[in-house]
Structures are given as structure tokens and as C-alpha cells.
Design a protein around this motif. Structure first.
Motif, short mmCIF file in Angstrom:
data_model
loop_
_atom_site.label_atom_id
_atom_site.label_comp_id
_atom_site.label_asym_id
_atom_site.label_seq_id
_atom_site.Cartn_x
_atom_site.Cartn_y
_atom_site.Cartn_z
N LEU A 34 4.67 0.98 2.43
CA LEU A 34 3.69 1.46 3.38
C LEU A 34 4.35 2.49 4.29
N GLY A 35 3.71 3.65 4.43
CA GLY A 35 4.29 4.71 5.22
C GLY A 35 5.38 5.48 4.52
N GLY A 36 5.62 5.20 3.24
CA GLY A 36 6.76 5.78 2.54
C GLY A 36 6.45 7.00 1.70
N GLU A 37 5.45 7.79 2.09
CA GLU A 37 5.16 9.01 1.34
C GLU A 37 6.37 9.93 1.27
N CYS A 57 -3.67 1.65 -11.32
CA CYS A 57 -3.83 2.41 -10.07
C CYS A 57 -4.41 1.61 -8.91
N ALA A 58 -5.47 0.85 -9.15
CA ALA A 58 -6.26 0.29 -8.05
C ALA A 58 -5.48 -0.69 -7.18
N ALA A 59 -4.44 -1.32 -7.73
CA ALA A 59 -3.67 -2.28 -6.93
C ALA A 59 -3.13 -1.65 -5.66
N TYR A 60 -2.79 -0.36 -5.72
CA TYR A 60 -2.21 0.29 -4.55
C TYR A 60 -3.26 0.80 -3.57
N ASN A 61 -4.52 0.83 -4.00
CA ASN A 61 -5.61 1.02 -3.05
C ASN A 61 -5.85 -0.28 -2.27
N ILE A 62 -5.73 -1.41 -2.97
CA ILE A 62 -5.89 -2.70 -2.32
C ILE A 62 -4.76 -2.94 -1.31
N SER A 63 -3.54 -2.60 -1.69
CA SER A 63 -2.40 -2.84 -0.81
C SER A 63 -2.26 -1.79 0.28
N GLY A 64 -2.86 -0.61 0.06
CA GLY A 64 -2.75 0.47 1.03
C GLY A 64 -1.49 1.30 0.89
N GLN A 65 -0.65 1.01 -0.10
CA GLN A 65 0.61 1.73 -0.27
C GLN A 65 0.38 3.14 -0.81
N PRO A 66 1.27 4.06 -0.50
CA PRO A 66 1.16 5.40 -1.08
C PRO A 66 1.57 5.37 -2.55
N ALA A 67 1.00 6.28 -3.32
CA ALA A 67 1.35 6.38 -4.74
C ALA A 67 1.08 7.80 -5.21
N VAL A 68 1.88 8.25 -6.16
CA VAL A 68 1.76 9.62 -6.66
C VAL A 68 1.70 9.61 -8.18
N THR A 107 9.57 9.35 1.01
CA THR A 107 10.49 8.98 -0.07
C THR A 107 9.92 9.37 -1.42
N LEU A 108 8.62 9.11 -1.63
CA LEU A 108 7.99 9.47 -2.91
C LEU A 108 8.01 10.98 -3.12
N ILE A 109 7.76 11.73 -2.07
CA ILE A 109 7.76 13.19 -2.18
C ILE A 109 9.17 13.70 -2.49
N SER A 110 10.16 13.17 -1.80
CA SER A 110 11.55 13.58 -2.05
C SER A 110 11.97 13.25 -3.48
N LEU A 111 11.64 12.06 -3.94
CA LEU A 111 11.99 11.65 -5.29
C LEU A 111 11.24 12.51 -6.32
N SER A 112 9.97 12.77 -6.08
CA SER A 112 9.19 13.58 -7.01
C SER A 112 9.71 15.00 -7.08
N THR A 117 -0.73 6.70 2.23
CA THR A 117 -0.84 5.39 2.86
C THR A 117 -2.20 5.23 3.54
N ARG A 118 -2.74 4.02 3.47
CA ARG A 118 -4.00 3.73 4.16
C ARG A 118 -3.91 4.16 5.64
#
Length: 473
Positions: free
Chosen positions: A445-448, A413-424, A450-455, A198-199
Motif C-alpha cells: 500500500l502506497g508503494g507505487e 487482477c481483482a484481488a488488488y482492487n479488493i486490497s487497495g494495493q497498487p499494481a502495474v 517501488t513498482l515504477i522504479s522496478l518497472s 493505491t486506493r
């Protein structure tokens, strides 16, 4: 002593604390492998062998003196290379440019300070394109970074050297950075797990500027747990940062060690750019990931693109302006790569009013998108629209064609740099020819966590850790 170089960061750190392996043995192992394999993959642009051995000896003394090994720093004695866009005090900092081929950094970036505080050994700087601008890692400073899965193909960028190092067994994990996909792109090309946080999660200071909030440091690793541990180490604000992420819910490593529950996941294969065709192998990876998510009990919902092509011209405008932010000494502009000069020319033609309008336009798109996106726990896309491309596929073209090819290569990819959301990037698929194809999961936003748990759940269901490129042994 020869060590198995498939040991990850967590296993190495645990072996150090248990006094089963010494930091000196570990560092010597990776330095020997760098010396032998790096000429083939172009992962490192600078190797700091003497300094790394000094750090390893100091770590060994800490272990010997520790009354409670469990209290030692989490990465003590573990080699973690730093991308050559980030400053390491006393080490060459080229920014991937012949302009700065002999420049020495005089401070540590904040992310490097945190890696040092965690006890990691810094074996060198990894390859990156000039100023980190392109999605491949080729420049005039050192040989190109190549994916170890096919040495004729690019490792991606701009953290291509970092990904090549981890995939080739030249480091157990690495620091990268991502301003438009630069962690996720090479992670896909090299068959690795990478996190764009997240940004504001990781400080960009004191050398790096985060004026637009597009770029952030993050981890690249072979396993979800290793990446989560590195993110715990890297994360945290510092004075002067323009952005601050929401506080995490516990450690990121703790999320890797618990199930995610049943999630609602959006999916879209609609590119955020016009005229882009998604390669069948990338579409197959996306469909297989969708099926696996449903098999694991998650709800998967088809959605149109949340952003569409509306963001592209604004992002391209800012990318040109970002190319101008690095001050080039007078009389050295001619040393820049053609693409960099072209981007800087575009950036210099932009007015302050146009920059503000681009920001306002992007904000308007995001204000409409966030209420819809927040109805989902994660969003699935292909990471890239094409498999890894041959070395020179972008770099050998004229700037306009180079840039257009990059746009067609990485339209998600770049859309989530613009939005600031985390992505894996999650490495779930390999082609019939043995090339890795990643899928991307973005979160709130701030949801790393959840992404880590799901991954981690995906990794357990379809393990990739035993997949090794041909030059691994």
C-alpha cells in the motif's frame, strides 16, 4: 506538418516548452490520425476536435507569453483522452450505454480538473463497456475497441478504448480507470504500461462514487516515465473522498529515474479462482519475467496465492451491487446490455447485511494476507490467464457464460482492487504470432514508487518502446 506519432508525453511536453513543436501542430497531428485510424480500432467514442483545437491555441499563447518556459505546466499542449466513464464538462458522457447516448456532462471529474491544470489537451472520450463492468470494451454505443496488434481481437476493458488509442498512436498517453483490472487488462492486450494506483491516490469525485473503494483512475502509456508523469498529475485527494493514500515519497517521475536497489519479490501463478488454466503463452511471459528479475539481482520467491478463491464470491456480490448504483431513467432499462441487466438483477437481490458480511469476510482474508505480503517489495503474477481474445468472445454469449469466461480470463487482477494495493502491467512478452502478453507486479500500500522504479529497470533491460503494431505507420 507531419509529426512522428511515437513521441511520448514527456518528449512532446519538452518540445512544447522548448518551442520546437507547437500545441496546435501536435493536436492537429493526433486529430488527423484519429480521423484516419480510429474507424479500424474503435478507440474513441466521441472526438472533440473543435474544443481540442481551442485548448491547443490557448496553450500556444501561454508558451509564447512565458518568460520561463520551465515553469509551464508539465503536460502543456499534450493530448490526453479521457475514458467515457469520467465527466468532461460540456462533452457527451455515455458510460458506454445506449441509455445515456445523448447525455452531456455538466462538470469535470476531479481527475479531469487535474489534467486541465497540467495543461493537457482533451481530444475526446475513449470507448468503455456499459458502466465499465466487463473486461472487454464492446457496447451498443460505438464499435468495439480492438487491439492494434490484431484487429480481430479485443483491446480488453474496461479501459479498452484508452489502451487502443495509445497503442495505435492516436494519443501519447491516456487516462483510464480500474475497478477489477480495467487498466491492467487492456494494457496487457495492447502491449502498454499501465498503473492501478493505491486506493485513495486519485480522487473519484465529484461524479464517481467510491463506496467500495475498488475503482481508481490511473495512467496508460507506452513508457514507464510517461505513466509516472501522468500519475503525478492525477494524484491527490479532494474534499469528500472516502479514502486517502499514504503520501508518496517524492514524485512518481523521480522513482522512474532511479534504480530500485535489490528487492525481494514474491511470485505466484496460482489463479484466484477455481477451474482456471493459465495459457502457455501467459506462463511463458511469467517465467521470462521471473528470470529477468533474478538476472537483475533481485530475490524471487515462489509463494502460494495470498488470497485463493475465497475472495471471488464476495467480489462478485459487490460487482452485482455496483451495477445497480447507476440510476437508469424509468422506461429505459430495456436499453441495457443483457450482461448489465443480469448483474443488476443479482445486485438488487443482495441485502445490506450480505454486503456488510462480504466486506467483513474480505477484510478477514486481507488481515491474514497483509503481514505475509508486506514481507516482499513486490509480487509477480501473469496479468491475464489468456492472450487477447477475439472480439465477441465474451459479448456474444449469454450472461452466465459471459461472466464465467471473464472469470477464467482475468483471475489475478481483482484481488488488488479488493486490497487497495497498487499494481502495474509490464509489457515484456510477445507471442510467436505477435500478440502482447503482460505480467503484473503488485506492491505494498502506497508503494507505487517501488513498482515504477522496478518497472523502469525492466524497461531498460528489455525495451519495448520500438515494438509497434502493424497499423502503426
Amino acid at each position: 506538418m507531419t509529426l512522428p506519432h511515437d513521441l511520448g508525453a514527456m518528449r512532446l511536453a519538452a518540445a512544447v516548452r522548448a518551442r520546437e513543436l507547437s500545441p496546435v501542430e501536435i493536436t492537429d497531428h493526433f486529430l488527423e490520425r484519429i480521423d484516419r485510424v480510429n474507424p479500424q480500432v474503435g478507440a474513441y467514442v466521441t472526438v472533440t476536435a473543435e474544443s481540442a483545437r481551442e485548448q491547443a491555441r490557448a496553450a500556444e499563447k501561454r508558451v509564447a507569453a512565458a518568460s520561463d518556459p520551465a515553469a509551464l505546466p508539465p503536460l502543456l499542449g499534450v493530448p490526453v483522452p479521457v475514458k467515457d466513464l469520467n465527466a468532461v464538462n460540456g462533452v457527451r458522457l455515455t458510460l458506454g450505454s445506449k441509455v445515456f447516448h445523448d447525455r452531456i456532462a455538466r462538470t469535470d471529474d476531479n481527475v479531469v480538473v487535474r489534467l486541465r491544470e497540467a495543461g493537457s489537451v482533451l481530444p475526446g472520450k475513449t470507448q468503455t463497456p456499459e458502466f465499465g463492468l466487463p473486461s472487454y470494451s464492446e457496447n451498443g454505443v460505438a464499435p468495439p475497441a480492438r487491439t492494434p496488434w490484431d484487429l480481430g481481437r479485443s483491446a480488453g476493458g474496461s479501459s479498452g478504448g484508452a489502451a487502443a488509442a495509445v497503442a495505435a498512436g492516436l494519443a501519447p498517453a491516456a487516462q483510464g480507470s480500474d475497478g477489477g483490472g480495467s487498466i491492467r487488462i487492456p494494457s496487457s492486450a495492447c502491449g502498454l504500461f499501465g498503473i492501478k494506483p493505491t486506493r485513495g491516490r486519485v480522487s473519484q469525485g465529484p461524479v464517481g462514487a467510491d463506496l467500495f473503494g475498488l475503482s481508481t483512475s490511473g495512467p496508460i502509456a507506452r513508457s514507464v516515465r510517461d505513466a509516472a508523469l501522468l500519475l503525478d498529475v492525477m494524484a491527490g485527494p479532494a474534499p469528500g473522498d472516502l479514502y486517502a493514500a499514504p503520501p508518496p515519497d517524492g514524485t512518481f517521475l523521480s522513482h522512474a529515474e532511479r534504480p530500485p536497489g535489490r528487492l525481494r519479490i514474491a511470485r505466484s501463478i496460482e489463479p484466484n479462482a477455481d477451474g482456471v488454466e493459465v495459457h502457455p503463452d501467459c506462463a511463458a511471459a511469467y517465467e521470462e519475467a521471473s528470470a529477468l528479475l533474478e538476472e537483475l539481482g533481485h530475490e524471487v520467491v515462489d509463494v502460494p496465492s495470498f488470497f485463493g478463491a475465497a475472495l471471488v464470491p464476495h467480489f462478485e456480490l459487490l460487482w452485482g451491487v455496483m451495477a445497480t448504483l447507476t440510476e437508469v431513467p424509468e422506461g429505459r432499462e430495456h436499453l441495457l446490455q443483457p450482461l448489465t441487466r443480469w448483474l443488476r438483477e443479482r445486485g438488487r437481490a443482495v441485502t445490506a447485511t450480505e454486503v456488510l458480511r462480504a466486506h467483513a469476510s474480505m477484510q478477514a482474508v486481507l488481515r491474514k494476507a497483509f503481514p505475509v505480503m508486506n514481507g516482499f517489495d513486490a509480487i509477480l503474477h501473469p496479468t491475464l490467464a489468456q492472450p487477447p481474445v477475439p472480439v465477441g468472445y465474451f459479448h456474444d454469449q449469454e450472461p452466465i457464460e459471459n461472466f464465467e469466461r471473464q472469470t477464467r480470463f482475468t483471475p489475478f487482477c481483482a484481488a488488488y482492487n479488493i486490497s487497495g494495493q497498487p499494481a502495474v502491467n509490464v509489457p515484456l512478452h510477445w507471442t510467436a504470432d505477435g500478440l502482447p502478453i503482460g505480467v503484473m507486479l503488485a506492491g505494498r500500500l502506497g508503494g507505487e514508487g517501488t513498482l515504477i522504479s522496478l518497472s523502469a529497470q525492466l524497461e531498460e533491460a528489455r525495451p519495448w518502446i520500438d515494438r509497434r503494431p502493424p497499423l502503426w505507420d
